[in-house]
Motif scaffolding. Structure first.
Motif, PDB file in Angstrom:
ATOM      1  N   SER A  94      19.273  17.358  73.490  1.00 47.73           N
ATOM      2  CA  SER A  94      20.281  16.334  73.237  1.00 47.73           C
ATOM      3  C   SER A  94      21.173  16.180  74.463  1.00 47.73           C
ATOM      4  O   SER A  94      21.469  17.160  75.150  1.00 47.73           O
ATOM      5  CB  SER A  94      21.128  16.753  72.026  1.00 47.73           C
ATOM      6  OG  SER A  94      22.183  15.852  71.810  1.00 47.73           O
TER       7      SER A  94
ATOM      8  N   ALA B 249      17.766  15.591  67.283  1.00 51.60           N
ATOM      9  CA  ALA B 249      16.958  16.581  68.007  1.00 51.60           C
ATOM     10  C   ALA B 249      16.573  17.731  67.087  1.00 51.60           C
ATOM     11  O   ALA B 249      15.441  18.222  67.129  1.00 51.60           O
ATOM     12  CB  ALA B 249      17.711  17.095  69.232  1.00 51.60           C
TER      13      ALA B 249
ATOM     14  N   GLY C 231      27.023  12.172  71.416  1.00 51.79           N
ATOM     15  CA  GLY C 231      26.286  13.428  71.477  1.00 51.79           C
ATOM     16  C   GLY C 231      26.208  14.137  70.141  1.00 51.79           C
ATOM     17  O   GLY C 231      25.704  15.259  70.068  1.00 51.79           O
TER      18      GLY C 231
ATOM     19  N   VAL D 294      17.300  13.138  73.679  1.00 54.61           N
ATOM     20  CA  VAL D 294      17.847  12.270  72.639  1.00 54.61           C
ATOM     21  C   VAL D 294      19.298  11.955  72.994  1.00 54.61           C
ATOM     22  O   VAL D 294      20.065  12.859  73.350  1.00 54.61           O
ATOM     23  CB  VAL D 294      17.766  12.939  71.252  1.00 54.61           C
ATOM     24  CG1 VAL D 294      18.214  11.968  70.165  1.00 54.61           C
ATOM     25  CG2 VAL D 294      16.348  13.425  70.958  1.00 54.61           C
TER      26      VAL D 294
ATOM     27  N   SER E  43      22.755  12.576  68.207  1.00 51.61           N
ATOM     28  CA  SER E  43      21.593  13.052  68.965  1.00 51.61           C
ATOM     29  C   SER E  43      21.292  14.517  68.667  1.00 51.61           C
ATOM     30  O   SER E  43      20.128  14.919  68.659  1.00 51.61           O
ATOM     31  CB  SER E  43      21.795  12.825  70.463  1.00 51.61           C
ATOM     32  OG  SER E  43      22.948  13.485  70.934  1.00 51.61           O
ATOM     33  N   VAL E  44      22.318  15.326  68.409  1.00 49.46           N
ATOM     34  CA  VAL E  44      22.088  16.727  68.036  1.00 49.46           C
ATOM     35  C   VAL E  44      21.362  16.792  66.696  1.00 49.46           C
ATOM     36  O   VAL E  44      20.388  17.538  66.539  1.00 49.46           O
ATOM     37  CB  VAL E  44      23.423  17.511  67.988  1.00 49.46           C
ATOM     38  CG1 VAL E  44      23.256  18.848  67.292  1.00 49.46           C
ATOM     39  CG2 VAL E  44      23.970  17.708  69.394  1.00 49.46           C
TER      40      VAL E  44
ATOM     41  N   ARG F  85      18.733   6.356  64.049  1.00 53.76           N
ATOM     42  CA  ARG F  85      18.734   7.641  63.347  1.00 53.76           C
ATOM     43  C   ARG F  85      18.269   7.493  61.895  1.00 53.76           C
ATOM     44  O   ARG F  85      17.596   8.360  61.351  1.00 53.76           O
ATOM     45  CB  ARG F  85      20.157   8.236  63.408  1.00 53.76           C
ATOM     46  CG  ARG F  85      20.371   9.506  62.637  1.00 53.76           C
ATOM     47  CD  ARG F  85      19.681  10.688  63.292  1.00 53.76           C
ATOM     48  NE  ARG F  85      19.658  11.817  62.397  1.00 53.76           N
ATOM     49  CZ  ARG F  85      18.674  12.114  61.554  1.00 53.76           C
ATOM     50  NH1 ARG F  85      17.596  11.360  61.504  1.00 53.76           N
ATOM     51  NH2 ARG F  85      18.740  13.157  60.773  1.00 53.76           N
TER      52      ARG F  85
ATOM     53  N   GLU G 263      21.368  21.463  74.649  1.00 53.57           N
ATOM     54  CA  GLU G 263      21.984  20.261  75.186  1.00 53.57           C
ATOM     55  C   GLU G 263      21.914  20.286  76.711  1.00 53.57           C
ATOM     56  O   GLU G 263      21.922  21.354  77.315  1.00 53.57           O
ATOM     57  CB  GLU G 263      23.456  20.167  74.770  1.00 53.57           C
ATOM     58  CG  GLU G 263      23.663  19.979  73.290  1.00 53.57           C
ATOM     59  CD  GLU G 263      25.137  19.886  72.953  1.00 53.57           C
ATOM     60  OE1 GLU G 263      25.582  18.787  72.581  1.00 53.57           O
ATOM     61  OE2 GLU G 263      25.837  20.917  73.083  1.00 53.57           O
TER      62      GLU G 263
END
Length: 157
Positions: A110, A97, A90, A85, A93-94, A57, A17
């Motif tokens: 991310s 990614a 957050g 991403v 996005s994790v 997503r 991150e």
């Protein structure tokens, strides 16, 4: 049983991150950096980082690959490109990614704190028409919308 937070935590063992100020630096150092926003189209149209690409997503895997109706050519070609991403908080996005890394994307990270953190850092947003979003509108957009019946305490009632 895995919960959403468990899934995100598991992915964090594999996903790097960066913070919003790191993204600002990366954008200056690498103008071809891809910012991939994995929120839903309505969220993206309300506000997003200027120049970012929206791929929800829910269609990410097919958008990353050739020969699908959802294929996004810029994304499918970007396996060796630097990609950050982003999502609202957050978390999505994790997950995204992690999926992209499994699919062979070599340089994907991310945005920790998501677009909420980007907003807290006072960085700009634009709407779906390319018009700048005012800080007050952005602040209200990122307020929590969790209703009482959506909390875990309600589950126990």
């Amino acid at each position: 049983m895995l919960r959403y937070s468990d899934m995100v935590s598991n992915c964090l063992e594999r996903v790097r991150e960066i913070m919003p100020w790191d993204l600002v630096d990366r954008m200056k150092e690498n103008p071809s950096l891809m910012i991939l926003d994995v929120r839903e189209p309505g969220e993206f149209d309300a506000m997003h980082i200027p120049g970012s690409l929206n791929v929800a997503r829910g269609i990410l895997e097919s958008a990353c690959e050739w020969d699908f109706e959802e294929t996004v050519p810029d994304l499918a070609r970007a396996r060796e490109s630097e990609i950050v991403v982003v999502c609202r908080s957050g978390r999505r996005s994790v997950l995204a990614a992690d999926t992209m890394q499994q699919m062979g994307y070599a340089d994907v990270v991310s945005l920790k704190t998501g677009l909420r953190g980007w907003n807290d850092y006072d960085e700009p947003f634009e709407d779906g028409s390319g018009v700048a979003v005012s800080p007050s509108v952005a602040d209200s957009f990122f307020l929590s919308g969790v209703r009482p019946d959506q909390t875990s305490s309600h589950e126990r009632s």
